[in-house]
Design a protein around this motif. Structure first.
Motif, PDB file in Angstrom:
ATOM      1  N   GLY A 199     -37.704  -1.901 -54.455  1.00  0.00           N
ATOM      2  CA  GLY A 199     -37.172  -0.547 -54.542  1.00  0.00           C
ATOM      3  C   GLY A 199     -37.250   0.070 -55.923  1.00  0.00           C
ATOM      4  N   ARG A 200     -38.043  -0.511 -56.813  1.00  0.00           N
ATOM      5  CA  ARG A 200     -38.104  -0.063 -58.209  1.00  0.00           C
ATOM      6  C   ARG A 200     -38.739   1.335 -58.292  1.00  0.00           C
ATOM      7  NH1 ARG A 200     -42.819  -0.446 -61.299  1.00  0.00           N
ATOM      8  NH2 ARG A 200     -43.789  -1.290 -59.447  1.00  0.00           N
ATOM      9  N   PRO A 201     -38.048   2.334 -58.907  1.00  0.00           N
ATOM     10  CA  PRO A 201     -38.688   3.636 -59.109  1.00  0.00           C
ATOM     11  C   PRO A 201     -39.742   3.520 -60.207  1.00  0.00           C
ATOM     12  CG  PRO A 201     -36.477   3.627 -60.028  1.00  0.00           C
ATOM     13  CD  PRO A 201     -36.708   2.255 -59.461  1.00  0.00           C
ATOM     14  N   THR A 202     -40.923   4.072 -59.968  1.00  0.00           N
ATOM     15  CA  THR A 202     -41.980   3.962 -60.987  1.00  0.00           C
ATOM     16  C   THR A 202     -41.770   5.050 -62.021  1.00  0.00           C
ATOM     17  OG1 THR A 202     -43.272   5.075 -59.327  1.00  0.00           O
ATOM     18  CG2 THR A 202     -43.810   2.776 -59.734  1.00  0.00           C
ATOM     19  N   LYS A 203     -41.397   4.648 -63.205  1.00  0.00           N
ATOM     20  CA  LYS A 203     -41.135   5.602 -64.306  1.00  0.00           C
ATOM     21  C   LYS A 203     -41.730   5.042 -65.582  1.00  0.00           C
ATOM     22  CE  LYS A 203     -38.636   9.056 -62.700  1.00  0.00           C
ATOM     23  NZ  LYS A 203     -37.364   8.780 -62.043  1.00  0.00           N
ATOM     24  N   ASP A 204     -41.650   5.843 -66.663  1.00  0.00           N
ATOM     25  CA  ASP A 204     -42.223   5.399 -67.935  1.00  0.00           C
ATOM     26  C   ASP A 204     -41.456   4.226 -68.526  1.00  0.00           C
ATOM     27  OD1 ASP A 204     -43.572   7.644 -67.402  1.00  0.00           O
ATOM     28  OD2 ASP A 204     -42.364   8.896 -68.753  1.00  0.00           O
ATOM     29  N   SER A 205     -40.168   4.118 -68.175  1.00  0.00           N
ATOM     30  CA  SER A 205     -39.326   3.117 -68.828  1.00  0.00           C
ATOM     31  C   SER A 205     -39.550   1.712 -68.295  1.00  0.00           C
ATOM     32  CB  SER A 205     -37.863   3.505 -68.673  1.00  0.00           C
ATOM     33  OG  SER A 205     -37.603   3.808 -67.322  1.00  0.00           O
ATOM     34  N   ASP A 206     -40.648   1.537 -67.526  1.00  0.00           N
ATOM     35  CA  ASP A 206     -40.955   0.220 -66.957  1.00  0.00           C
ATOM     36  C   ASP A 206     -40.961  -0.893 -68.000  1.00  0.00           C
ATOM     37  OD1 ASP A 206     -41.087  -0.117 -64.333  1.00  0.00           O
ATOM     38  OD2 ASP A 206     -43.280  -0.275 -64.199  1.00  0.00           O
ATOM     39  N   MET A 207     -41.696  -0.655 -69.084  1.00  0.00           N
ATOM     40  CA  MET A 207     -41.847  -1.700 -70.093  1.00  0.00           C
ATOM     41  C   MET A 207     -40.508  -2.030 -70.732  1.00  0.00           C
ATOM     42  SD  MET A 207     -44.703  -2.761 -69.796  1.00  0.00           S
ATOM     43  CE  MET A 207     -44.647  -3.976 -71.082  1.00  0.00           C
ATOM     44  N   LEU A 208     -39.679  -0.991 -70.926  1.00  0.00           N
ATOM     45  CA  LEU A 208     -38.355  -1.202 -71.523  1.00  0.00           C
ATOM     46  C   LEU A 208     -37.527  -2.113 -70.631  1.00  0.00           C
ATOM     47  CD1 LEU A 208     -36.319  -0.521 -73.735  1.00  0.00           C
ATOM     48  CD2 LEU A 208     -35.599   1.468 -72.380  1.00  0.00           C
ATOM     49  N   ALA A 209     -37.581  -1.848 -69.320  1.00  0.00           N
ATOM     50  CA  ALA A 209     -36.799  -2.661 -68.371  1.00  0.00           C
ATOM     51  C   ALA A 209     -37.248  -4.116 -68.409  1.00  0.00           C
ATOM     52  CB  ALA A 209     -36.950  -2.097 -66.962  1.00  0.00           C
ATOM     53  N   VAL A 210     -38.595  -4.307 -68.412  1.00  0.00           N
ATOM     54  CA  VAL A 210     -39.120  -5.673 -68.481  1.00  0.00           C
ATOM     55  C   VAL A 210     -38.650  -6.341 -69.767  1.00  0.00           C
ATOM     56  CG1 VAL A 210     -41.218  -7.061 -68.682  1.00  0.00           C
ATOM     57  CG2 VAL A 210     -41.131  -5.182 -67.048  1.00  0.00           C
ATOM     58  N   GLY A 211     -38.691  -5.579 -70.854  1.00  0.00           N
ATOM     59  CA  GLY A 211     -38.270  -6.109 -72.151  1.00  0.00           C
ATOM     60  C   GLY A 211     -36.825  -6.540 -72.131  1.00  0.00           C
ATOM     61  N   ILE A 212     -35.964  -5.705 -71.514  1.00  0.00           N
ATOM     62  CA  ILE A 212     -34.532  -6.032 -71.475  1.00  0.00           C
ATOM     63  C   ILE A 212     -34.314  -7.338 -70.706  1.00  0.00           C
ATOM     64  CG2 ILE A 212     -32.311  -5.300 -70.495  1.00  0.00           C
ATOM     65  CD1 ILE A 212     -33.108  -2.427 -71.198  1.00  0.00           C
ATOM     66  N   VAL A 213     -34.984  -7.462 -69.545  1.00  0.00           N
ATOM     67  CA  VAL A 213     -34.807  -8.671 -68.721  1.00  0.00           C
ATOM     68  C   VAL A 213     -35.295  -9.906 -69.483  1.00  0.00           C
ATOM     69  CG1 VAL A 213     -35.549  -9.830 -66.609  1.00  0.00           C
ATOM     70  CG2 VAL A 213     -34.901  -7.422 -66.548  1.00  0.00           C
ATOM     71  N   LEU A 214     -36.478  -9.779 -70.110  1.00  0.00           N
ATOM     72  CA  LEU A 214     -37.031 -10.927 -70.847  1.00  0.00           C
ATOM     73  C   LEU A 214     -36.122 -11.300 -72.007  1.00  0.00           C
ATOM     74  CD1 LEU A 214     -40.891 -10.313 -70.972  1.00  0.00           C
ATOM     75  CD2 LEU A 214     -39.627 -12.002 -69.654  1.00  0.00           C
ATOM     76  N   ALA A 215     -35.635 -10.264 -72.735  1.00  0.00           N
ATOM     77  CA  ALA A 215     -34.806 -10.532 -73.910  1.00  0.00           C
ATOM     78  C   ALA A 215     -33.519 -11.235 -73.503  1.00  0.00           C
ATOM     79  CB  ALA A 215     -34.497  -9.221 -74.632  1.00  0.00           C
ATOM     80  N   THR A 216     -32.931 -10.818 -72.379  1.00  0.00           N
ATOM     81  CA  THR A 216     -31.679 -11.447 -71.949  1.00  0.00           C
ATOM     82  C   THR A 216     -31.900 -12.911 -71.628  1.00  0.00           C
ATOM     83  OG1 THR A 216     -31.287  -9.327 -70.909  1.00  0.00           O
ATOM     84  CG2 THR A 216     -29.662 -11.037 -70.511  1.00  0.00           C
ATOM     85  N   HIS A 217     -33.035 -13.193 -70.948  1.00  0.00           N
ATOM     86  CA  HIS A 217     -33.310 -14.596 -70.620  1.00  0.00           C
ATOM     87  C   HIS A 217     -33.613 -15.402 -71.875  1.00  0.00           C
ATOM     88  CE1 HIS A 217     -33.209 -14.968 -66.240  1.00  0.00           C
ATOM     89  NE2 HIS A 217     -33.463 -13.671 -66.232  1.00  0.00           N
ATOM     90  N   ALA A 218     -34.322 -14.787 -72.830  1.00  0.00           N
ATOM     91  CA  ALA A 218     -34.622 -15.487 -74.085  1.00  0.00           C
ATOM     92  C   ALA A 218     -33.328 -15.782 -74.831  1.00  0.00           C
ATOM     93  CB  ALA A 218     -35.556 -14.646 -74.945  1.00  0.00           C
ATOM     94  N   LEU A 219     -32.411 -14.811 -74.791  1.00  0.00           N
ATOM     95  CA  LEU A 219     -31.109 -15.000 -75.443  1.00  0.00           C
ATOM     96  C   LEU A 219     -30.353 -16.146 -74.775  1.00  0.00           C
ATOM     97  CD1 LEU A 219     -29.679 -13.607 -77.761  1.00  0.00           C
ATOM     98  CD2 LEU A 219     -28.427 -12.212 -76.108  1.00  0.00           C
ATOM     99  N   GLY A 220     -30.446 -16.211 -73.441  1.00  0.00           N
ATOM    100  CA  GLY A 220     -29.800 -17.311 -72.702  1.00  0.00           C
ATOM    101  C   GLY A 220     -30.340 -18.649 -73.161  1.00  0.00           C
ATOM    102  N   ALA A 221     -31.670 -18.736 -73.344  1.00  0.00           N
ATOM    103  CA  ALA A 221     -32.277 -19.993 -73.798  1.00  0.00           C
ATOM    104  C   ALA A 221     -31.792 -20.336 -75.195  1.00  0.00           C
ATOM    105  CB  ALA A 221     -33.796 -19.877 -73.765  1.00  0.00           C
TER     106      ALA A 221
END
Lengths: 494, 550
Positions: free
Chosen positions: B387-409
């Motif tokens: 259900g992801r809306p296709t917008k310009d902020s795609d890369m930002l969203a991916v970055g946030i998810v990756l950063a949170t997981h990296a922080l968890g590690a």
């Protein structure tokens, strides 16, 4: 009688002899060393085994030395018999010396002949399981080992056939095939020498160790593991000792046995071919007696007996950690003598066990004098590591290196791939405190290799066939079925 | 027109995507429910299969067992000795064990170790083990028998286990038929001792433990004897087969042990301490216990630490009252039968399953039947990402998810040095920061989508490595999909009650030592559950919570 008389006449023309030495080992074990020698001057002598003569006719080797060993010589038993020079590593070991300039084909042909002579799988000693060195006199020495060979009665039977009286009389008659199952250690050796064209000699030895306590349990006719209540001595100073509670002392007690108890089926008949001394059996008491008299000779076993100490103990460990591809081989040399020992350590590693020389190190009280590596070649040649080191008096040196396990091709796995791969024992030579050159073998080792699931191809075939069926069905459909054109039927929408 | 033609046409594909997107919540809910309830179906006999012995060489129960007939006097005496050793000190006990093994002609060695299972507790111990060399053997392969001295949980002494182990050592020495060396091990502590021993045998000696001086080649299999306490009678034997991280012993070994126990010696057998019932409920309860134990991932007995080193190992645990039907000698005969069977092995055990679930002693579920449970739930998470809306902020969203997981590690990396509070703060402080960042509706939906995509992918991976952990995590993270769709207060309550680290702390009762124990389980037991919780489940939870809050 007539037959034996004729044989005795023949025996004057040749040198044939046999003897059996019996010695005590600690914890009521007995060591038996049987030696059979045959030497002839003319090659057509009927006494010299026909099969060996045939073997020599087919090979150019001057000296052939075959050792078949099963079990491990325990440190507690003291030094190896015959200075260790007659003992091989577990499995089969073949050494041969060829005239200068001999090729590998001569060796391969020889091991194939030996294979049929001794009913052993020595034909598997191919170029990946053997190596050769050139000696100072220009002769080529080959060494091959087959640690997987499990020495048993099928090797003993053809082996005894070559002795002067086969398995009909003499010392060879005492050793029955089924006795092998009860021995703790057994070593068969066969050496064929050729000096010039005419002079041939054959030396055979059968050395074995028997645990008398266990042997007696079995021979008493009871269950193999059972123990009679009267044989158990209870510890005297325990307050809890009752009719049903008894702390066993388990100290082997002094025991007197007669040789017929150990060889119940033996005939103890002198071999008429034996032209040497009439006294064939050396009892632990130090007396030589004729074989006929040995039948009733009593041997007193002393459980407190201690044996001569070894000068050098060698212990080899193969460690596979959780890493899938690497392993670690460490060999510990313990010098129990008051002076430093020069040790030569030669180990042959199969090509799929690549030593990593940068990890090669010695720790503890030892220094490496020299190291030579015969580089292995994939699917062709083994690695041979030849190291000389000095071990300080009373010290312990640990020689270690890592190795890489190579993945094999699918067809290179043996049928019992999951058992692991047998690594031959290493050869250790050193000079002991009396100046004698001693030889010993480390234990073999089992190397587990990453093994594929051999039922996988079957699964893959099933999966592939399913995919092909699906794809074929869809494409077939697309090709031959055409969509029906929509025709608006009268009286209906669209 | 066939399915292929439909998928091959662009408009066909678009239609499928549209259907998936429109009904993603329904599809995901369906997948979650089916996956969650899947194990309930596994208890049905139409799904599971009867157990069988695949390795022909084992031949369980084909030999007569004689232990006990002439050895019961010695067994009784060893029981008395074990009772006496408890009053003395460690050295005198080790000397006595050494004396008994030496009298049987078995040379021994010791291994000292010290373990710090809690920050303020240091446990010192000494393992003792002896090797019975097989006559005509070459020290290339061996079987191990273990009986630990005390239970880690409550310090109860394994009186029966140690006495029977010594009795068996003495008895086995009299047989000449061994094809493999036999190692008799008495670890001082049930799990600490055997973990240290298993590591050292395979070349790993972490700080505070000795390396081993005696070895006997590859260990092909191991049997652990657990007869804790002073009673010398029992009713049933429970066969424990699970190692750390959901790794299991080969099913052939488990089946042989159960077969010999039940059909040769005539003792009742159980698995997972389950009631041996034919009812569906009984089987479900046994399955759940197996799942829970594998998901927690720490050793469940002295046998467990050997399993990761390719040693198939089981523990035999007695159950029942002090006036039970069976005695020490019967227990010894079970072990004798198993060791005689294993002695027949020509190869390392490989013919049977390494991945299975046992609903009772004589039925099993193969991996093909149970793996879909976790994978369906993981797929459910991935479907939600449609259900992801296709917008310009795609890369930002991916970055946030990756950063949170990296922080968890990163947080996991520092867990052994940090306190509980600082670890908790490290996650909790991320939530308001993230929720401020996710102020736009589009970015919020995208982060939510990528979060569930990442979670679905990681859950699939975990399920393949440790099914039980994958299943439990997938079940626990289902609420992350629904909390953002609830009214905010309800969402917050749901998220608070679904915090993975909190649930793990409650399940393992680690309490105030949570971070220390998590690091200890990882470094000492090589257990993957704590890093999985802290570096995979917790970041997903933080993201979902932030989406709820914003």
């Amino acid at each position: 009688m007539l037959v034996f008389g004729t044989l005795a006449m023949l025996s004057l023309l040749v040198e044939a002899g046999e003897h059996l030495q019996i010695e005590r080992l600690p914890r009521n074990h007995l060591r038996f060393l049987a030696t059979f020698e045959t030497a002839v001057e003319q090659t057509d002598s009927a006494v010299f085994p026909y099969q060996v003569r045939q073997l020599l006719a087919r090979t150019i080797a001057d000296e052939v030395d075959v050792r078949l060993t099963r079990g491990r010589w325990r440190d507690a038993w003291g030094p190896l018999p015959r200075t260790g020079s007659a003992v091989g590593g577990t499995g089969a070991e073949v050494q041969a010396r060829f005239p200068p300039g001999s090729s590998r084909e001569a060796w391969i042909s020889l091991v194939n002949d030996l294979s049929s002579l001794l009913c052993a799988s020595m034909n598997y000693i191919d170029s990946t399981r053997s190596y050769n060195t050139t000696q100072s006199d220009g002769r080529v020495a080959f060494f091959g080992a087959l640690p997987t060979e499990s020495v048993c009665t099928e090797n003993l039977t053809p082996f005894l056939k070559l002795t002067p009286c086969r398995d009909q009389a003499g010392v060879g008659e005492l050793i029955k095939g089924h006795d092998l199952a009860g021995m703790d250690w057994i070593n068969l050796r066969l050496v064929v020498h050729r000096k010039g064209a005419e002079k041939l000699s054959l030396l055979q030895t059968i050395d074995f160790v028997v645990d008398v306590e266990r042997q007696m349990l079995t021979q008493r006719g009871g269950l193999p593991g059972s123990q009679r209540a009267e044989d158990v001595q209870c510890a005297p100073d325990k307050f809890y000792t009752t009719d049903v509670t008894c702390l066993p002392l388990d100290q082997p007690h002094e025991r007197r046995i007669v040789l017929t108890e150990l060889f119940p089926d033996g005939k103890f008949l002198r071999c008429p071919m034996s032209s040497k001394s009439d006294f064939e059996v050396l009892l632990p008491s130090g007396d030589w007696v004729p074989l006929q008299d040995a039948r009733n000779a009593t041997i007193t076993l002393n459980p407190e007996l201690s044996c001569d100490a070894n000068d050098l103990f060698v212990n080899r460990d193969l460690v596979i950690a959780r890493s899938a591809l690497h392993g670690h081989l460490s060999t510990t040399f313990t010098n129990a003598s008051p002076s430093s020992r020069q040790v030569r350590y030669v180990t042959m590693l199969p090509w799929f066990m690549r030593p990593q020389l940068q990890t090669f190190a010695v720790s503890g009280n030892g220094t490496i004098e020299s190291t030579r590596l015969i580089q292995g070649k994939q699917r062709n040649r083994p690695f041979v590591l030849d190291t000389s080191l000095t071990v300080a008096p009373g010290g312990e040196a640990r020689l270690t290196f890592d190795f890489e396990r190579t993945l094999l091709r699918f067809a290179e796995y043996p049928p019992d791939a999951n058992r692991g791969f047998d690594i031959p024992a290493a050869v250790v030579r050193y000079t002991d405190r009396n100046g004698d050159i001693k030889e010993l073998r480390t234990t073999g080792a089992l190397l587990p290799l990453p093994t594929p699931d051999f039922s996988m191809p079957y699964n893959v075939i099933i999966l592939t066939c399913t995919c092909i069926a699906l794809i074929f069905g869809s494409i077939f459909n697309l090709l031959i079925r055409f969509p029906a054109r929509h025709v608006a039927l009268p009286g209906r929408d669209s | 027109m066939g399915l292929a033609a439909y998928v091959l046409r662009p408009e066909g594909r678009r239609q499928i995507a549209q259907i998936l997107e429109r009904h993603r919540l329904h599809i995901a809910t369906f997948l979650f429910v089916v996956g969650l309830l899947w194990p309930l179906g596994l208890a049905d006999d139409r799904v599971n299969e009867p157990t069988r012995i695949s390795e022909n060489a084992l031949m369980p129960g084909q030999v007569q067992t004689y232990f006990g007939s002439g050895d019961f006097k010695a067994l009784n005496a060893f029981r008395n000795e074990v009772r006496l050793w408890q009053a003395g000190d460690r050295e005198s006990r080790l000397d006595s064990i050494e004396g008994i093994l030496a009298a049987a002609g078995i040379a021994t060695a010791r291994q000292h170790y010290s373990v710090r299972p809690r920050p303020d507790v240091v446990i010192n111990g000494t393992n003792i083990y002896g090797i019975l060399h097989a006559p005509r053997g070459d020290t290339t392969e061996s079987l191990a028998l273990l009986a630990s001295w005390t239970r880690d949980r409550d310090g109860v002494v394994n009186e029966g286990g140690v006495a029977i182990l010594l009795g068996l050592a003495r008895y086995f020495k009299r047989w000449g038929l061994w094809s493999k060396d036999l190692i008799f091990i008495v670890p001082e502590h049930q799990e600490y001792g055997s973990q240290v021993w298993a590591d050292a045998y395979h070349g790993e000696t972490p700080g505070g433990s000795d390396s081993l001086v005696r070895r006997a080649g590859l260990i092909q299999a191991a049997v652990d004897l657990e007869f804790y306490g002073q009673d010398n009678r029992f009713d049933d034997i429970d066969v424990a087969y699970d190692g750390p991280n959901g790794q299991l012993s080969n099913l052939d070994l488990v089946n042989s042990a159960i077969h010999i126990t039940k059909h040769q010696v005539g003792i009742g057998a159980t698995v997972q301490h389950g009631r041996e019932e034919e009812t569906w409920k009984g089987k479900v309860s046994t399955l759940w216990k197996a799942l829970r134990s594998s998901a927690v991932g720490v050793p469940t007995g002295s046998h467990s630490p050997l399993i990761p080193y390719r040693v198939d190992a089981i523990s035999l645990r007695v159950k029942g009252k002090s006036d039970g039907m069976h005695d020490d000698a019967s227990f010894g005969r079970v072990v004798e039968g198993i060791v005689r069977s294993l002695n027949n092995l020509l190869e390392h055990m490989h013919a049977s399953y390494f991945f299975y679930l046992l609903p009772n002693t004589h039925r099993f579920v193969s991996i093909a039947s149970y793996l879909p449970a976790a994978l369906l739930m993981a797929t459910g998470q991935s479907v939600l990402a449609m259900g992801r809306p296709t917008k310009d902020s795609d890369m930002l969203a991916v970055g946030i998810v990756l950063a949170t997981h990296a922080l968890g590690a990163a947080i996991w990396q520092s867990a052994n040095r940090a306190s509980n509070v600082s670890i908790a703060m490290a996650y909790v402080l991320q939530i308001p920061a993230l929720s401020i960042l996710l102020n736009k509706q589009a970015l919020r939906s995208q982060v939510d989508a990528y979060r569930s995509l990442a979670l679905g992918l990681l859950l699939g991976m975990i399920s393949a490595l440790n099914f039980s952990l994958g299943y439990v995590l997938a079940a626990g993270t289902i609420v992350f999909a629904y909390a953002p769709r609830l009214p905010r207060p309800a969402g917050i309550v749901v998220m608070l009650s679904a915090c993975p680290a909190l649930l793990h702390a409650l399940a393992t009762k680690s309490g105030e030592n949570f971070t220390y124990l998590a690091a200890f389980d990882w470094s000492f037991y090589h257990c993957w559950t704590p890093p999985t919780i802290l570096a995979i489940a917790m970041p997903a939870w933080t993201l979902a919570f932030a989406v709820v809050l914003s």
